[in-house]
Scaffold this motif. Structure first.
Motif, PDB file in Angstrom:
ATOM      1  N   GLY A 111      -9.333  -2.875  19.191  1.00 30.01           N
ATOM      2  CA  GLY A 111     -10.382  -2.002  19.676  1.00 30.01           C
ATOM      3  C   GLY A 111     -11.626  -2.809  19.974  1.00 30.01           C
ATOM      4  O   GLY A 111     -11.600  -4.046  20.019  1.00 30.01           O
ATOM      5  N   HIS A 112     -12.759  -2.123  20.164  1.00 32.43           N
ATOM      6  CA  HIS A 112     -13.973  -2.829  20.569  1.00 32.43           C
ATOM      7  C   HIS A 112     -14.546  -3.707  19.463  1.00 32.43           C
ATOM      8  O   HIS A 112     -15.399  -4.548  19.723  1.00 32.43           O
ATOM      9  CB  HIS A 112     -15.029  -1.834  21.072  1.00 32.43           C
ATOM     10  N   GLN A 113     -14.074  -3.544  18.226  1.00 31.65           N
ATOM     11  CA  GLN A 113     -14.488  -4.424  17.134  1.00 31.65           C
ATOM     12  C   GLN A 113     -13.539  -5.609  16.975  1.00 31.65           C
ATOM     13  O   GLN A 113     -13.702  -6.426  16.058  1.00 31.65           O
ATOM     14  CB  GLN A 113     -14.553  -3.648  15.810  1.00 31.65           C
ATOM     15  N   GLY A 114     -12.521  -5.695  17.838  1.00 36.05           N
ATOM     16  CA  GLY A 114     -11.595  -6.822  17.797  1.00 36.05           C
ATOM     17  C   GLY A 114     -10.527  -6.730  16.735  1.00 36.05           C
ATOM     18  O   GLY A 114      -9.834  -7.709  16.463  1.00 36.05           O
ATOM     19  N   LYS A 115     -10.343  -5.541  16.139  1.00 35.30           N
ATOM     20  CA  LYS A 115      -9.369  -5.385  15.063  1.00 35.30           C
ATOM     21  C   LYS A 115      -8.271  -4.413  15.473  1.00 35.30           C
ATOM     22  O   LYS A 115      -8.468  -3.553  16.330  1.00 35.30           O
ATOM     23  CB  LYS A 115     -10.052  -4.906  13.789  1.00 35.30           C
ATOM     24  N   VAL A 116      -7.129  -4.565  14.828  1.00 37.84           N
ATOM     25  CA  VAL A 116      -5.984  -3.687  15.081  1.00 37.84           C
ATOM     26  C   VAL A 116      -5.659  -2.963  13.778  1.00 37.84           C
ATOM     27  O   VAL A 116      -4.624  -3.166  13.144  1.00 37.84           O
ATOM     28  CB  VAL A 116      -4.769  -4.470  15.603  1.00 37.84           C
ATOM     29  N   GLY A 117      -6.591  -2.142  13.327  1.00 39.08           N
ATOM     30  CA  GLY A 117      -6.388  -1.373  12.112  1.00 39.08           C
ATOM     31  C   GLY A 117      -6.377  -2.221  10.859  1.00 39.08           C
ATOM     32  O   GLY A 117      -6.808  -3.385  10.845  1.00 39.08           O
ATOM     33  N   GLN A 118      -5.871  -1.633   9.780  1.00 42.02           N
ATOM     34  CA  GLN A 118      -5.711  -2.332   8.504  1.00 42.02           C
ATOM     35  C   GLN A 118      -4.286  -2.137   8.005  1.00 42.02           C
ATOM     36  O   GLN A 118      -3.662  -1.100   8.253  1.00 42.02           O
ATOM     37  CB  GLN A 118      -6.698  -1.803   7.465  1.00 42.02           C
ATOM     38  N   ILE A 119      -3.788  -3.140   7.304  1.00 44.59           N
ATOM     39  CA  ILE A 119      -2.423  -3.114   6.782  1.00 44.59           C
ATOM     40  C   ILE A 119      -2.465  -3.424   5.300  1.00 44.59           C
ATOM     41  O   ILE A 119      -3.161  -4.351   4.870  1.00 44.59           O
ATOM     42  CB  ILE A 119      -1.527  -4.140   7.514  1.00 44.59           C
ATOM     43  N   GLY A 120      -1.713  -2.653   4.534  1.00 51.75           N
ATOM     44  CA  GLY A 120      -1.642  -2.916   3.099  1.00 51.75           C
ATOM     45  C   GLY A 120      -0.908  -1.814   2.382  1.00 51.75           C
ATOM     46  O   GLY A 120      -0.007  -1.178   2.943  1.00 51.75           O
ATOM     47  N   LEU A 121      -1.318  -1.550   1.143  1.00 54.12           N
ATOM     48  CA  LEU A 121      -0.718  -0.495   0.330  1.00 54.12           C
ATOM     49  C   LEU A 121      -1.800   0.513  -0.029  1.00 54.12           C
ATOM     50  O   LEU A 121      -2.927   0.142  -0.353  1.00 54.12           O
ATOM     51  CB  LEU A 121      -0.112  -1.082  -0.952  1.00 54.12           C
ATOM     52  N   HIS A 122      -1.429   1.799   0.031  1.00 48.07           N
ATOM     53  CA  HIS A 122      -2.395   2.840  -0.324  1.00 48.07           C
ATOM     54  C   HIS A 122      -1.730   3.867  -1.222  1.00 48.07           C
ATOM     55  O   HIS A 122      -0.574   4.245  -1.018  1.00 48.07           O
ATOM     56  CB  HIS A 122      -2.944   3.526   0.925  1.00 48.07           C
ATOM     57  N   ASN A 123      -2.491   4.332  -2.207  1.00 42.90           N
ATOM     58  CA  ASN A 123      -2.031   5.339  -3.154  1.00 42.90           C
ATOM     59  C   ASN A 123      -2.670   6.677  -2.778  1.00 42.90           C
ATOM     60  O   ASN A 123      -3.824   6.941  -3.114  1.00 42.90           O
ATOM     61  CB  ASN A 123      -2.429   4.927  -4.578  1.00 42.90           C
ATOM     62  N   PHE A 124      -1.916   7.504  -2.051  1.00 44.17           N
ATOM     63  CA  PHE A 124      -2.421   8.812  -1.643  1.00 44.17           C
ATOM     64  C   PHE A 124      -2.400   9.820  -2.793  1.00 44.17           C
ATOM     65  O   PHE A 124      -3.016  10.876  -2.680  1.00 44.17           O
ATOM     66  CB  PHE A 124      -1.580   9.363  -0.484  1.00 44.17           C
ATOM     67  N   VAL A 125      -1.696   9.498  -3.866  1.00 44.95           N
ATOM     68  CA  VAL A 125      -1.539  10.447  -4.967  1.00 44.95           C
ATOM     69  C   VAL A 125      -2.746  10.422  -5.894  1.00 44.95           C
ATOM     70  O   VAL A 125      -3.261  11.464  -6.310  1.00 44.95           O
ATOM     71  CB  VAL A 125      -0.248  10.153  -5.756  1.00 44.95           C
ATOM     72  N   HIS A 126      -3.223   9.229  -6.226  1.00 48.26           N
ATOM     73  CA  HIS A 126      -4.316   9.121  -7.188  1.00 48.26           C
ATOM     74  C   HIS A 126      -5.587   8.519  -6.599  1.00 48.26           C
ATOM     75  O   HIS A 126      -6.622   8.513  -7.261  1.00 48.26           O
ATOM     76  CB  HIS A 126      -3.872   8.265  -8.388  1.00 48.26           C
ATOM     77  N   GLY A 127      -5.516   7.975  -5.389  1.00 47.38           N
ATOM     78  CA  GLY A 127      -6.709   7.439  -4.762  1.00 47.38           C
ATOM     79  C   GLY A 127      -6.980   5.997  -5.117  1.00 47.38           C
ATOM     80  O   GLY A 127      -7.881   5.710  -5.913  1.00 47.38           O
ATOM     81  N   ALA A 128      -6.215   5.085  -4.566  1.00 49.67           N
ATOM     82  CA  ALA A 128      -6.394   3.660  -4.803  1.00 49.67           C
ATOM     83  C   ALA A 128      -5.657   2.908  -3.703  1.00 49.67           C
ATOM     84  O   ALA A 128      -5.072   3.510  -2.806  1.00 49.67           O
ATOM     85  CB  ALA A 128      -5.864   3.256  -6.185  1.00 49.67           C
ATOM     86  N   GLY A 129      -5.662   1.595  -3.786  1.00 50.34           N
ATOM     87  CA  GLY A 129      -4.926   0.792  -2.829  1.00 50.34           C
ATOM     88  C   GLY A 129      -5.696  -0.450  -2.438  1.00 50.34           C
ATOM     89  O   GLY A 129      -6.803  -0.716  -2.936  1.00 50.34           O
TER      90      GLY A 129
END
Length: 389
Positions: free
Chosen positions: A309-327
């Motif tokens: 995008g215009h900031q030169g990045k293609v999103g973020q990649i990693g691990l996310h915990n949608f159940v408890h809120g972490a990652g």
């Protein structure tokens, strides 16, 4: 039988209608070509659009995420129906506030009411006038809708954006954060604890780092870990040691696919950093922000190409915990091509602890550009050899 001769504005032809009731007279008038032509001309000149970005809810992030969720889960028709029900403009309202005030329409009301009263003098003049107004309102609304060429997604402003998570390893289904996650010992996916499994393999395959390089980075870091050759720690309980020995056997057989033709999306050190910080109940994700209308209307039978995008990045990649809120995730700068179809995608902010809900990001850094990739051509079937004539 009562008869009325009506001359419409701009039309020299007198329309003669007959009927035993006011409604019959109106219905016969409504079926006349000259009447229909006048309505069509006025309606087309209005350029009415039921779905117009002027009335879009472009600043309503919750609405945008809801539309994306319905689309990804239930399909395009369900999303169109939802959008139509929330931002669709009313042809009746447009008639009331705009069309009915035009001189030509006021002249129609006057001409029709006068002639109909002459045909049915026993009727109340005000009731006839109100009947004419109601009749024209209904017929003009139909004409406005018939002239409208807009579709529900046309009402979504180009600036309306949504956060989307793509979940490697769950491409064929609606991603599940409750019952599926990367496993680890003691509620941890730290390199000392993470256990082989399909979602871990999906993450490592997605970032395209081979096993030998990851293990070498594991062995040479400041606090080295060799998942293939564990060393018993002083005072370690038997059950913990036995678990690590079993895990070593699983790691011995554990592998994942990589492709040297694809770019590396993370290096081994970044992967270990993610595992160090992500926590349990996490799933692999690539998260990005995209214009909602472009996302909905692209060709979903084609792969999705994601570029900076215009900031030169293609999103973020990693691990996310949608159940408890972490990652934990890191910015990506490499273009990514995701497979065709809606499987594996899910909006983030109405899914448990959403991505921005947890991290409070500057969302422009998640903006990406999207395009349809080339479709895979299916080789034509070779006809089987039949009997000779």
């Amino acid at each position: 039988m009562p008869q009325a001769s009506i001359t419409l504005p701009g039309n020299d032809q007198t329309i003669v209608v007959e009927g035993t009731s006011l409604q019959e007279l109106l219905n016969e008038l409504g079926s006349h070509d000259a009447f229909s032509s006048l309505l069509v001309g006025v309606a087309e000149a209005e350029h009415f659009e039921r779905f117009d970005t002027f009335d879009s809810r472009g600043d309503d992030d919750g609405w945008a995420q809801e539309v994306a969720e319905i689309f990804l889960r239930d399909g395009v028709e369900a999303a169109q129906e939802h959008v139509a029900g929330t931002i669709g403009r009313s042809a009746e309202d447009h008639y009331d506030h705009v069309v009915s005030r035009q001189p030509v329409v006021r002249q129609m009301v006057a001409a029709m009411a006068k002639e109909l009263l002459g045909a049915m003098p026993e009727e109340d003049p005000e009731e006839i006038r109100e009947a004419v107004k109601g009749f024209l309102r209904e017929r003009f609304a139909e004409a406005l809708e018939a002239a409208d060429k807009s579709g529900p997604f046309d009402g979504i402003h180009a600036s309306t954006k949504v956060l989307i998570a793509y979940a490697p390893g769950q491409e064929g289904e609606w991603p599940n954060a409750e019952d599926q996650s990367i496993d680890g010992y003691g509620k941890s996916v730290h390199p000392h604890c993470v256990e082989p499994g399909p979602l871990l393999a999906a993450y490592l395959s997605f970032v395209n780092v081979p096993k030998d390089e990851l293990l070498e980075a594991w062995r040479t870091r400041a606090a080295p870990v060799d998942p293939l050759e564990p060393v018993r720690e002083p005072g370690e309980f038997d059950h913990a040691w036995e678990r690590r020995v079993r895990r070593a056997g699983e790691w011995q057989d554990f592998d994942w696919s990589t492709d040297p033709a694809r770019p590396r999306l993370q290096d081994p050190e970044t992967i270990l950093e993610v595992l160090d910080n992500a926590g349990y109940c996490s799933i692999p994700v690539m998260v990005f922000r995209v214009p909602l209308r472009s996302f909905l209307t692209r060709d979903w039978d084609a792969p999705l190409e994601i570029a900076p995008g215009h900031q030169g990045k293609v999103g973020q990649i990693g691990l996310h915990n949608f159940v408890h809120g972490a990652g934990h995730a890191r910015a990506n700068i490499q273009p990514v091509t995701l497979p065709a179809g809606r499987g594996g995608f899910r909006p983030t902010e109405n899914w448990g602890y959403g991505y921005d809900n947890v991290y409070g990001l500057v969302l422009s850094h998640l903006d990406v550009a999207i395009a349809d990739g080339p479709k895979t051509e299916v080789a034509p079937e070779v006809p089987g050899a039949g009997p000779r004539p």
